[in-house]
Design a protein around this motif. Structure first.
Motif, PDB file in Angstrom:
ATOM      1  N   SER A  55       0.782  -1.455  -0.300  1.00 56.42           N
ATOM      2  CA  SER A  55       0.614   0.308  -0.329  1.00 56.42           C
ATOM      3  C   SER A  55       1.135   1.179  -0.084  1.00 56.42           C
ATOM      4  O   SER A  55       0.099   2.562  -0.258  1.00 56.42           O
ATOM      5  CB  SER A  55      -1.040   0.253   1.104  1.00 56.42           C
ATOM      6  OG  SER A  55      -0.194   0.023   2.447  1.00 56.42           O
ATOM      7  N   SER A  56       2.131   1.438   0.511  1.00 56.20           N
ATOM      8  CA  SER A  56       3.005   2.456   0.678  1.00 56.20           C
ATOM      9  C   SER A  56       3.564   2.576  -0.583  1.00 56.20           C
ATOM     10  O   SER A  56       5.000   3.434  -0.185  1.00 56.20           O
ATOM     11  CB  SER A  56       3.415   2.274   1.491  1.00 56.20           C
ATOM     12  OG  SER A  56       4.692   1.352   1.774  1.00 56.20           O
ATOM     13  N   ASP A  57       4.061   1.897  -1.626  1.00 54.08           N
ATOM     14  CA  ASP A  57       4.861   1.813  -2.515  1.00 54.08           C
ATOM     15  C   ASP A  57       3.679   1.976  -4.261  1.00 54.08           C
ATOM     16  O   ASP A  57       3.694   0.866  -4.351  1.00 54.08           O
ATOM     17  CB  ASP A  57       5.365   0.491  -2.915  1.00 54.08           C
ATOM     18  CG  ASP A  57       6.944   0.631  -4.028  1.00 54.08           C
ATOM     19  OD1 ASP A  57       6.446   1.563  -4.702  1.00 54.08           O
ATOM     20  OD2 ASP A  57       7.326  -0.679  -4.133  1.00 54.08           O
ATOM     21  N   HIS A 127       4.383   9.469  -0.549  1.00 55.30           N
ATOM     22  CA  HIS A 127       3.648   9.436   0.605  1.00 55.30           C
ATOM     23  C   HIS A 127       3.065  10.240   1.928  1.00 55.30           C
ATOM     24  O   HIS A 127       2.108   9.781   2.219  1.00 55.30           O
ATOM     25  CB  HIS A 127       4.902   8.569   1.165  1.00 55.30           C
ATOM     26  CG  HIS A 127       5.754   7.486   0.812  1.00 55.30           C
ATOM     27  ND1 HIS A 127       7.098   6.961   1.234  1.00 55.30           N
ATOM     28  CD2 HIS A 127       4.900   6.409   0.580  1.00 55.30           C
ATOM     29  CE1 HIS A 127       7.101   6.101  -0.181  1.00 55.30           C
ATOM     30  NE2 HIS A 127       6.146   4.998  -0.400  1.00 55.30           N
ATOM     31  N   ASP A 131      -1.039  10.441   2.736  1.00 54.73           N
ATOM     32  CA  ASP A 131      -1.077  10.786   3.875  1.00 54.73           C
ATOM     33  C   ASP A 131      -2.837  11.129   4.678  1.00 54.73           C
ATOM     34  O   ASP A 131      -3.378  11.247   5.275  1.00 54.73           O
ATOM     35  CB  ASP A 131      -0.100  10.431   4.741  1.00 54.73           C
ATOM     36  CG  ASP A 131       1.229   9.536   5.303  1.00 54.73           C
ATOM     37  OD1 ASP A 131       0.160   7.846   4.940  1.00 54.73           O
ATOM     38  OD2 ASP A 131       1.950   9.321   5.404  1.00 54.73           O
ATOM     39  N   HIS A 149      -6.321   7.790  -1.229  1.00 52.08           N
ATOM     40  CA  HIS A 149      -4.848   7.263  -0.816  1.00 52.08           C
ATOM     41  C   HIS A 149      -4.986   6.574  -2.347  1.00 52.08           C
ATOM     42  O   HIS A 149      -3.494   7.397  -2.469  1.00 52.08           O
ATOM     43  CB  HIS A 149      -5.346   6.390   0.616  1.00 52.08           C
ATOM     44  CG  HIS A 149      -3.829   5.589   0.881  1.00 52.08           C
ATOM     45  ND1 HIS A 149      -3.083   4.573   0.122  1.00 52.08           N
ATOM     46  CD2 HIS A 149      -3.146   6.243   1.825  1.00 52.08           C
ATOM     47  CE1 HIS A 149      -2.194   4.692   0.556  1.00 52.08           C
ATOM     48  NE2 HIS A 149      -1.872   5.490   1.798  1.00 52.08           N
ATOM     49  N   LEU A 153      -1.171   8.982  -4.153  1.00 49.04           N
ATOM     50  CA  LEU A 153       0.509   7.568  -4.165  1.00 49.04           C
ATOM     51  C   LEU A 153       0.660   8.170  -5.362  1.00 49.04           C
ATOM     52  O   LEU A 153       1.893   8.315  -5.482  1.00 49.04           O
ATOM     53  CB  LEU A 153       0.105   6.765  -3.629  1.00 49.04           C
ATOM     54  CG  LEU A 153       0.868   5.818  -3.209  1.00 49.04           C
ATOM     55  CD1 LEU A 153       2.081   6.455  -1.890  1.00 49.04           C
ATOM     56  CD2 LEU A 153       0.762   4.648  -3.065  1.00 49.04           C
TER      57      LEU A 153
END
Length: 277
Positions: A55-57, A127, A131, A149, A153
């Protein structure tokens, strides 16, 4: 190491779109390693775990969404809007078959540390924007929070791809911006690349048939929609606070976010600092 880097601009938007549509999308080394860890315990893995893992890439997210758009069953009309939903549609075993050992960002740019740092700056900004956008969406009780989100991103994915596949051109753009901060980004991009990055991003979204909601949220033509505002204001805030909280544009950002969230400016200031912590 990347062997097919572009050192000269392509002629037009169609040429850039064709190039990136077929180009490899490296992922963060952390994602490449996590993929192999999950592969080793495939029987215990579900779509939620895969979605959370990546989820963060933004690059892995883009790779999954683009892959599914090319291999979507004919009976499926709508494109899944998140990594988790994409894996549900694909199935666990087909997912692992589709994604073997992946090239990493760090390997791709190992001989160009300045370009790697340039890409990392974009990733850090993405990122933070994601957030902020998620926080705004949760505050608004937006049912599309997960997609919002993803949209924040992925907003600058064209710039990420440029750093990976045409680092010399990306460095030229950054050098021009540093030499004259008053120049508009779109003008510099057009001069160096023959296209602007927003144009390229939109064209690639169409080519990859990315989710409609994702395209609407990242399309400035829909900027007044609350979901789109959440993304665009998050992007603005992340850009303006990338080097600290003393940017002259910050009061305007806070005012606009306060309007979006229907809270006071002081409460908004407290919220964005909390989200950034």
């Amino acid at each position: 190491m990347e062997t097919n880097r572009l050192t000269r601009p392509l002629r037009d938007l169609a040429a850039w779109t064709a190039f990136f549509r077929n180009a490899e999308i490296p992922v963060l080394a952390q994602s490449a390693g996590a993929l192999e860890d999950l592969r080793a315990i495939e029987d215990d893995v579900d779509a939620n775990l895969i979605g959370e893992t990546f989820s963060s890439d933004p690059l892995m997210t883009l790779r999954i969404l683009a892959h599914l758009s090319k291999h979507r069953p004919a009976r499926v009309v709508t494109q899944p809007e998140t990594v988790t939903a994409s894996v549900v549609m694909m199935g666990i075993t087909p997912f692992f078959k589709a994604f073997g050992q992946l090239a990493s960002v760090e390997e791709t740019l190992q001989d160009m540390p300045e370009a790697l740092e340039g890409l990392r700056e974009v990733l850090r900004r993405a990122h933070r924007a994601a957030d902020f956008a998620l926080g705004f969406a949760v505050h608004r009780l937006d049912h599309d929070a997960a997609v919002i989100h993803h949209a924040a991103l992925l907003h600058d994915f064209a710039e990420m791809l440029l750093w990976l596949h045409a680092p010399e051109l990306a460095l030229r753009i950054r050098g021009a911006q540093q030499a004259d901060p008053t120049l508009r980004s779109n003008m510099i991009q057009k001069d160096v690349l023959n296209v602007t990055l927003p144009e390229l991003a939109h064209s690639l979204m169409l080519a990859w048939r990315l989710p409609e909601l994702l395209m609407r949220i990242t399309d400035d033509q829909h900027a007044e929609h609350p979901s789109a505002r959440s993304v665009l204001l998050a992007i603005r805030l992340a850009r303006h606070t990338a080097k600290g909280w003393d940017n002259a544009a910050l009061p305007d950002d806070i005012r606009d976010i306060a309007t979006l969230l229907n809270i006071s400016e002081s409460a908004t200031t407290a919220l964005v600092h909390e989200l950034d912590s």
